[in-house]
Design a protein around this motif. Structure first.
Motif, mmCIF file in Angstrom:
data_model
loop_
_atom_site.group_PDB
_atom_site.id
_atom_site.type_symbol
_atom_site.label_atom_id
_atom_site.label_comp_id
_atom_site.label_asym_id
_atom_site.label_seq_id
_atom_site.Cartn_x
_atom_site.Cartn_y
_atom_site.Cartn_z
ATOM 1 N N VAL A 103 83.643 60.588 58.760
ATOM 2 C CA VAL A 103 84.504 60.712 57.583
ATOM 3 C C VAL A 103 85.591 59.639 57.591
ATOM 4 O O VAL A 103 85.873 59.013 56.571
ATOM 5 C CB VAL A 103 85.137 62.119 57.530
ATOM 6 N N TYR A 104 86.194 59.404 58.757
ATOM 7 C CA TYR A 104 87.238 58.389 58.857
ATOM 8 C C TYR A 104 86.666 57.000 58.571
ATOM 9 O O TYR A 104 87.289 56.193 57.862
ATOM 10 C CB TYR A 104 87.878 58.395 60.243
ATOM 11 N N LEU A 121 85.805 52.130 55.177
ATOM 12 C CA LEU A 121 84.859 51.213 54.535
ATOM 13 C C LEU A 121 85.025 51.216 53.021
ATOM 14 O O LEU A 121 84.957 50.164 52.376
ATOM 15 C CB LEU A 121 83.422 51.596 54.906
ATOM 16 N N VAL A 122 85.246 52.395 52.449
ATOM 17 C CA VAL A 122 85.426 52.473 50.996
ATOM 18 C C VAL A 122 86.677 51.705 50.583
ATOM 19 O O VAL A 122 86.679 50.972 49.586
ATOM 20 C CB VAL A 122 85.518 53.945 50.543
ATOM 21 N N GLY A 123 87.753 51.831 51.363
ATOM 22 C CA GLY A 123 88.973 51.090 51.046
ATOM 23 C C GLY A 123 88.789 49.599 51.200
ATOM 24 O O GLY A 123 89.241 48.816 50.361
ATOM 25 N N LEU A 124 88.116 49.173 52.266
ATOM 26 C CA LEU A 124 87.950 47.751 52.558
ATOM 27 C C LEU A 124 87.003 47.077 51.581
ATOM 28 O O LEU A 124 87.319 46.032 51.000
ATOM 29 C CB LEU A 124 87.453 47.574 53.988
ATOM 30 N N ALA A 145 95.126 64.181 55.715
ATOM 31 C CA ALA A 145 96.067 63.068 55.679
ATOM 32 C C ALA A 145 95.492 61.839 56.380
ATOM 33 O O ALA A 145 95.652 60.708 55.907
ATOM 34 C CB ALA A 145 97.389 63.480 56.327
ATOM 35 N N ILE A 146 94.805 62.052 57.509
ATOM 36 C CA ILE A 146 94.230 60.919 58.246
ATOM 37 C C ILE A 146 93.130 60.246 57.434
ATOM 38 O O ILE A 146 93.024 59.015 57.412
ATOM 39 C CB ILE A 146 93.694 61.380 59.615
ATOM 40 N N VAL A 147 92.316 61.044 56.750
ATOM 41 C CA VAL A 147 91.259 60.476 55.906
ATOM 42 C C VAL A 147 91.867 59.544 54.864
ATOM 43 O O VAL A 147 91.408 58.410 54.668
ATOM 44 C CB VAL A 147 90.449 61.598 55.222
ATOM 45 N N MET A 148 92.918 59.996 54.192
ATOM 46 C CA MET A 148 93.540 59.173 53.161
ATOM 47 C C MET A 148 94.268 57.977 53.762
ATOM 48 O O MET A 148 94.331 56.909 53.146
ATOM 49 C CB MET A 148 94.501 60.013 52.317
ATOM 50 N N LEU A 149 94.828 58.139 54.961
ATOM 51 C CA LEU A 149 95.471 57.005 55.633
ATOM 52 C C LEU A 149 94.443 55.920 55.944
ATOM 53 O O LEU A 149 94.705 54.722 55.741
ATOM 54 C CB LEU A 149 96.148 57.467 56.913
ATOM 55 N N MET A 150 93.270 56.316 56.424
ATOM 56 C CA MET A 150 92.227 55.338 56.733
ATOM 57 C C MET A 150 91.796 54.599 55.470
ATOM 58 O O MET A 150 91.590 53.381 55.489
ATOM 59 C CB MET A 150 91.030 56.034 57.377
ATOM 60 N N PHE A 151 91.694 55.332 54.365
ATOM 61 C CA PHE A 151 91.353 54.679 53.094
ATOM 62 C C PHE A 151 92.437 53.672 52.715
ATOM 63 O O PHE A 151 92.147 52.533 52.339
ATOM 64 C CB PHE A 151 91.196 55.730 51.991
ATOM 65 N N GLY A 152 93.701 54.099 52.812
ATOM 66 C CA GLY A 152 94.798 53.213 52.450
ATOM 67 C C GLY A 152 94.841 51.966 53.312
ATOM 68 O O GLY A 152 95.075 50.860 52.816
ATOM 69 N N GLN A 154 75.398 46.690 51.104
ATOM 70 C CA GLN A 154 74.281 47.636 51.192
ATOM 71 C C GLN A 154 74.215 48.296 52.566
ATOM 72 O O GLN A 154 73.940 49.492 52.685
ATOM 73 C CB GLN A 154 72.973 46.924 50.859
ATOM 74 N N LEU A 155 74.510 47.500 53.611
ATOM 75 C CA LEU A 155 74.521 48.063 54.954
ATOM 76 C C LEU A 155 75.615 49.121 55.082
ATOM 77 O O LEU A 155 75.390 50.212 55.627
ATOM 78 C CB LEU A 155 74.738 46.958 55.984
ATOM 79 N N ALA A 156 76.803 48.805 54.573
ATOM 80 C CA ALA A 156 77.897 49.774 54.608
ATOM 81 C C ALA A 156 77.549 51.012 53.785
ATOM 82 O O ALA A 156 77.824 52.149 54.200
ATOM 83 C CB ALA A 156 79.182 49.134 54.081
ATOM 84 N N GLY A 157 76.918 50.785 52.619
ATOM 85 C CA GLY A 157 76.529 51.910 51.774
ATOM 86 C C GLY A 157 75.521 52.814 52.450
ATOM 87 O O GLY A 157 75.630 54.047 52.394
ATOM 88 N N VAL A 158 74.548 52.217 53.105
ATOM 89 C CA VAL A 158 73.536 53.013 53.821
ATOM 90 C C VAL A 158 74.181 53.797 54.962
ATOM 91 O O VAL A 158 73.852 54.967 55.199
ATOM 92 C CB VAL A 158 72.414 52.096 54.357
ATOM 93 N N LEU A 159 75.136 53.165 55.658
ATOM 94 C CA LEU A 159 75.831 53.839 56.754
ATOM 95 C C LEU A 159 76.596 55.051 56.226
ATOM 96 O O LEU A 159 76.513 56.153 56.797
ATOM 97 C CB LEU A 159 76.782 52.865 57.439
#
Length: 231
Positions: free
Chosen positions: A8-9, A14-17, A175-182, A210-215
């Motif tokens: 999840v983290y 990856l979504v943020g980056l 909070a950690i999930v959103m911090l990682m996104f930020g 695509q690699l990140a998406g598959v992961l």
């Protein structure tokens, strides 16, 4: 938490980056407003601009932390209701499904996040007048508050990661999930030249996205598989 915390983290990061192009299109106007409101001498000096940019993004990260803690706490409260124990499995299904959708977005195969963005328009209509009164930004304190409000802009990526944070059923994990996104969005939005350039180059490569998406989809599918074999 049934789903892997690491998964999840990493998904949020990856979504943020790699979602930086989307972030720039959503938030570029706000960044420009901050810059144009400053004194011309400050705008010409990157080092004098840095405190404002840092305050802006620190406020944004604080907004994400608060949002993640709130929705994670909401998930925890729901699980305390004895008559609604089925919600636990539903939250895990939600987390897995959102991760699959985010993976499809990162890979560029399906962009269904506009539906999520539309759900946040009501909240943003209430916050936008407050943000407008802060313009032009003249101090780092204003930039800090502006950044906090900016965190709630109707963005499919932000709201999708928030849905994942709900499923953690923990204020801290949410909070950690959103911090990682930020943190993932910082290279593009803070304007760190080297990191932003590297992130942009990675995001432009179809195979990397695509690699990140598959992961990310793999984490989501694994979460759904766990739900199917639990109890």
């Amino acid at each position: 938490m049934l789903t892997s915390e690491f998964g999840v983290y990493l998904t949020a990061l990856l979504v943020g980056l790699l979602g930086g192009v989307h972030c720039l299109s959503m938030c570029g106007g706000l960044v420009s407003s901050l810059t144009l409101g400053l004194d011309a001498q400050i705008r010409r000096d990157p080092w004098r601009m840095l405190p404002y940019q840092l305050a802006y993004n620190l406020g944004r990260l604080a907004g994400y932390l608060v949002g993640g803690a709130l929705v994670g706490g909401l998930g925890a409260m729901l699980l305390q209701l004895d008559s609604l124990q089925i919600l636990q499995r539903l939250l895990y299904v939600l987390a897995g499904a959102v991760m699959v959708l985010l993976g499809l977005y990162l890979a560029g195969w399906w962009r269904a996040l506009a539906v999520v963005e539309r759900q946040g328009l009501r909240l943003w209509r209430r916050l936008e007048p407050v943000a407008r009164r802060l313009l032009p930004v003249r101090s780092w304190r204003q930039a800090l508050v502006m950044g906090f409000i900016w965190a709630w802009i109707p963005c499919g990526l932000v709201y999708s990661v928030l849905l994942t944070a709900v499923a953690t059923a923990s204020p801290l994990d949410g909070a950690i999930v959103m911090l990682m996104f930020g943190l993932g969005t910082l290279p593009n939005l803070l304007g760190i030249a080297m990191l932003a350039g590297a992130a942009a180059r990675i995001a432009e490569r179809a195979w990397a996205r695509q690699l990140a998406g598959v992961l990310v989809m793999g984490f989501g599918i694994y979460a759904l598989w766990q739900v199917g074999f639990a109890g």
